[in-house]
Design an enzyme around this catalytic site. Structure first.
Site, PDB file in Angstrom:
ATOM      1  N   GLY A 282      20.636  46.941  72.450  1.00 40.43           N
ATOM      2  CA  GLY A 282      21.961  47.699  72.589  1.00 40.43           C
ATOM      3  C   GLY A 282      22.431  48.529  71.645  1.00 40.43           C
ATOM      4  O   GLY A 282      23.456  48.865  71.789  1.00 40.43           O
TER       5      GLY A 282
ATOM      6  N   THR B  19      26.561  50.437  81.535  1.00 41.93           N
ATOM      7  CA  THR B  19      25.309  50.072  81.593  1.00 41.93           C
ATOM      8  C   THR B  19      25.031  48.328  81.421  1.00 41.93           C
ATOM      9  O   THR B  19      24.488  47.788  82.008  1.00 41.93           O
ATOM     10  CB  THR B  19      24.343  50.554  80.402  1.00 41.93           C
ATOM     11  OG1 THR B  19      25.152  51.041  79.106  1.00 41.93           O
ATOM     12  CG2 THR B  19      23.770  51.772  80.953  1.00 41.93           C
TER      13      THR B  19
HETATM   14  N1  LIG Z   1      27.775  56.449  70.054  1.00 38.64           N
HETATM   15  C1  LIG Z   1      28.174  55.572  70.968  1.00 38.64           C
HETATM   16  N2  LIG Z   1      29.665  55.319  71.101  1.00 38.64           N
HETATM   17  C2  LIG Z   1      30.093  54.483  72.134  1.00 38.64           C
HETATM   18  N3  LIG Z   1      29.190  53.662  72.918  1.00 38.64           N
HETATM   19  C3  LIG Z   1      27.827  53.889  72.755  1.00 38.64           C
HETATM   20  C4  LIG Z   1      27.514  54.814  71.876  1.00 38.64           C
HETATM   21  N4  LIG Z   1      25.936  54.613  71.860  1.00 38.64           N
HETATM   22  C5  LIG Z   1      25.661  53.772  73.099  1.00 38.64           C
HETATM   23  N5  LIG Z   1      26.827  53.350  73.553  1.00 38.64           N
HETATM   24  C6  LIG Z   1      26.965  52.355  74.457  1.00 38.64           C
HETATM   25  O1  LIG Z   1      26.404  51.273  73.897  1.00 38.64           O
HETATM   26  C7  LIG Z   1      25.704  50.759  75.068  1.00 38.64           C
HETATM   27  C8  LIG Z   1      24.182  50.360  74.689  1.00 38.64           C
HETATM   28  O2  LIG Z   1      23.429  51.743  74.745  1.00 38.64           O
HETATM   29  P1  LIG Z   1      22.040  51.989  75.019  1.00 38.64           P
HETATM   30  O3  LIG Z   1      22.013  51.222  76.517  1.00 38.64           O
HETATM   31  O4  LIG Z   1      21.854  53.200  74.922  1.00 38.64           O
HETATM   32  O5  LIG Z   1      21.400  50.697  74.107  1.00 38.64           O
HETATM   33  P2  LIG Z   1      19.937  50.550  74.175  1.00 38.64           P
HETATM   34  O6  LIG Z   1      19.578  50.634  72.882  1.00 38.64           O
HETATM   35  O7  LIG Z   1      19.084  51.469  74.936  1.00 38.64           O
HETATM   36  O8  LIG Z   1      19.946  49.328  74.743  1.00 38.64           O
HETATM   37  P3  LIG Z   1      18.663  48.275  75.242  1.00 38.64           P
HETATM   38  O9  LIG Z   1      18.159  47.543  74.194  1.00 38.64           O
HETATM   39  O10 LIG Z   1      19.494  47.200  76.279  1.00 38.64           O
HETATM   40  O11 LIG Z   1      17.733  49.007  76.113  1.00 38.64           O
HETATM   41  C9  LIG Z   1      26.176  51.548  76.692  1.00 38.64           C
HETATM   42  O12 LIG Z   1      27.289  50.926  77.231  1.00 38.64           O
HETATM   43  C10 LIG Z   1      26.390  52.864  75.636  1.00 38.64           C
HETATM   44  O13 LIG Z   1      27.269  53.408  76.694  1.00 38.64           O
END
Ligand SMILES: Nc1ncnc2c1ncn2[C@@H]1O[C@H](COP(=O)(O)OP(=O)(O)OP(=O)(O)O)[C@@H](O)[C@H]1O
Ligand SMILES: [Mg+2]
Length: 568
Positions: free
Chosen positions: A18, A501
């Site tokens: 996340g 997501t």
């Molecule tokens: N800079 C940001 N500002 C606000 N919200 C964000 C930001 N970056 C990510 N998010 C939100 O945080 C959540 C997690 O982001 P993301 O899915 O890119 O993380 P991830 O590391 O790929 O997660 P996972 O480990 O589950 O794959 C999403 O809902 C996304 O919209």
């Protein structure tokens, strides 16, 4: 810089669940494509949400992204890869061997191991093989949470070594011959990974202690693998515009403290800082805000239709306590707060006088940090892959090894060295932990979604094995799936955030659970800014953005819902 600068052909975005791996890898890919580079984004996450963030339906081959030239993406679908792999292995024997032999070969290839190695095979083709990514200037890997990625990155050497040292000819994945061909590919994969001119690894982290510690652990493990071309991407940084709002001030101070005290090993890395965006990161428009946050306009938060917020966690805990014993599993996307909620439930049940075990299947094992005081009646444990593998090996060698001659013993020891052994050992430990729920409460903080689905698939394939062979499976394994399906024995709590997501991934998880015959007991929406009462313009806008997701969980997805405000 709001995003990491990328010059090498290959890049990996890795980090705790996340933290923003998918968001930043997509924004970086979009920025490069808008600069005229041809880019391919690849997800290795069994629970990928790449299609949602890029707003384009994807497959396991490069798909052009709608609304932008030169940007493509694909998902490595472990199940589909396993199917292909199985056919590649069994196909040549159809019509040659008798149907019973074919059937047993097929069964052998339906385990969780095959899924792992097949997914890895696809990944190695993209990184080690020249043809699969011909014509792309950059190949960006949006990897799954850390545990899984490191395993993926260590596999090439694990298998190359296993193949070269194995003389027995057979492994849990059938004829080694089938893997022999891959040996050159695995070696090329290791080489490209550790070549700083070819590969950059971006450690993605939030300005939080646990995420930064995990980034440092990854940096250390990558250094052991000879991977040194690293970047640090700090994502979701909040700097309150106006002082005086308790929530915004607390977030600002906490973030600044975490950055000021980040582990030594990270301080020397080239770093990019990405601010917190009020409206999430789904779709090209939102991704462009990540590329140039300064050009993003802040909207006055429009108070949408009022919403009656669900109660807190206490109501759920009182209901759970009535059962007197059983298993509670917290499940959900990485970074949504599964560990914190599991620890809160465990401590509350212990304070109500129950005997409780708090444990985790997450290799990162944050449960120990989550419980900051001694609570009588509460035991904290973890499923430690290394310890479980050692125990399992000893057990198998003692049981099966005693009747074997030297050659047979060597062969068995070889098989036990295969990377699949960890899958089996962890699975058995998981079954034993669930078994404890017979006479006490067991609160299980599970690993992020993808990893846990693989564990459940293993439970199903073992259950099939139990029904098919009546083999001498431990009672704990034999009764695992029936217990997980019994709502009076196991209560599954889906944890999410009120964001696109996390809610969609939790919904997919609920569908996967339904396929396994498991109905969640409740949903918990965590870290709500709407419920925190913040008046800070940026955070209040995010609060309003939460409403449609909270409403959807209450009205369409959950039979019971608890909501927890963002807490200092
Ligand atoms: N800079 C940001 N500002 C606000 N919200 C964000 C930001 N970056 C990510 N998010 C939100 O945080 C959540 C997690 O982001 P993301 O899915 O890119 O993380 P991830 O590391 O790929 O997660 P996972 O480990 O589950 O794959 C999403 O809902 C996304 O919209
Ligand atoms: Mg992701």
């Amino acid at each position: 810089m709001a995003l990491p600068d990328l010059v090498t052909r290959y890049a990996f975005f890795t980090g705790k669940g996340g933290v923003g791996k998918t968001s930043l890898s997509c924004a970086t890919g979009l920025a490069l494509a808008e600069a005229g580079r041809k880019v391919l984004i690849v997800s290795t996450d069994p629970a990928s949400n790449l299609d949602e963030v890029l707003d384009t339906e994807l497959s396991s081959t490069p798909t052009p992204i709608r609304g932008i030239d030169k940007l493509f993406a694909l998902n490595i679908d472990p199940e589909a890869a396993a199917q292909d792999y199985k056919e590649r292995m069994v196909g040549p024997y159809r019509g040659v061997l008798p149907p019973a032999a074919i059937a047993s070969m097929e069964e052998q290839f339906s385990g969780a191991c095959t899924v792992e190695i097949a997914a890895f095979d696809e990944f190695a083709k993209l990184l080690g093989g020249p043809s699969a990514t011909k014509g792309f200037d950059h190949v960006i890997f949006d990897t799954a949470p850390t545990g899984h990625t490191l395993r993926l990155l260590t596999l090439p050497s694990a298998w190359s070594e296993f193949i070269s040292s194995s003389s027995g000819g057979a492994s849990c994945l059938g004829p080694l011959a089938g893997l022999e061909k891959q040996k050159a590919l695995y070696a090329a994969t290791v080489d490209h990974l550790s070549n700083p001119k070819m590969t950059t690894v971006i450690l993605v982290s939030r300005p939080e202690g646990s995420a930064l510690r995990e980034a440092e652990r990854t940096r250390g493990e990558l250094a052991e693998l000879g991977v040194t071309n690293l970047r640090l991407a700090l994502n979701g940084i909040i700097v309150a515009k106006t002082l005086g709002d308790a929530i915004a001030d607390a977030m600002t101070v906490r973030g600044q403290a975490a950055i000021a005290h980040m582990p030594e090993g990270l301080t020397g890395l080239p770093r990019s800082d990405t601010p917190f965006l009020p409206r999430g990161t789904t779709g090209l428009g939102a991704l462009r805000n990540l590329i140039s946050p300064k050009s993003m306009a802040l909207h006055q938060p429009l108070p949408g239709a009022p919403i009656e917020l669900p109660p807190g966690l206490d109501a759920l805990i009182d209901d759970i306590a009535l059962q007197g014993h059983g298993v509670i599993m917290t499940m959900g996307k990485g970074g949504v707060g599964k560990t914190t909620i599991a620890a809160t439930i465990a401590m509350s049940l212990a304070r109500l006088g129950h005997q409780v075990t708090l444990s985790t299947t997450d290799p990162a094992a944050h449960v120990f940090q989550a419980v900051k005081e001694h609570v009588p009646g509460l035991d904290i444990a973890r499923i430690d892959p290394e310890r479980e593998v050692a125990n399992y090996r000893d057990e198998v060698l003692a049981k099966a090894g005693s009747g074997l001659d030297a050659a047979g013993l060597a062969m068995l020891e070889e098989d036990l060295r295969s990377p699949c052994t960890e899958e089996i050992a962890v699975f058995r430990a998981f079954a034993r932990t669930v078994d404890e729920g017979k006479d006490r409460f067991v609160v299980l903080d599970t690993a992020p979604t993808g990893h846990t689905i693989l564990l459940l698939d293993a439970a199903e394939s073992y259950h099939r094995e139990v029904l098919r062979t009546q083999a001498d499976m431990p009672e704990a394994v034999r009764s695992l799936l029936p217990r997980l399906r019994d709502p009076n024995f196991t209560k599954t709590i889906i944890v999410t955030l009120a964001e696109a997501t996390p809610v969609h991934e939790a919904e997919r998880l609920q569908q996967d659970l339904a396929r396994a015959g498991i109905t969640p007991y409740a949903w918990t929406i965590n870290q709500s800014l709407l419920a925190s009462g913040t008046k800070d313009p940026l955070l209040a806008e995010r609060g309003q953005y939460e409403k449609p997701f909270i409403r959807r969980v209450i009205e369409e997805l959950a039979s019971r819902t608890a909501l927890i405000a963002w807490r200092q």
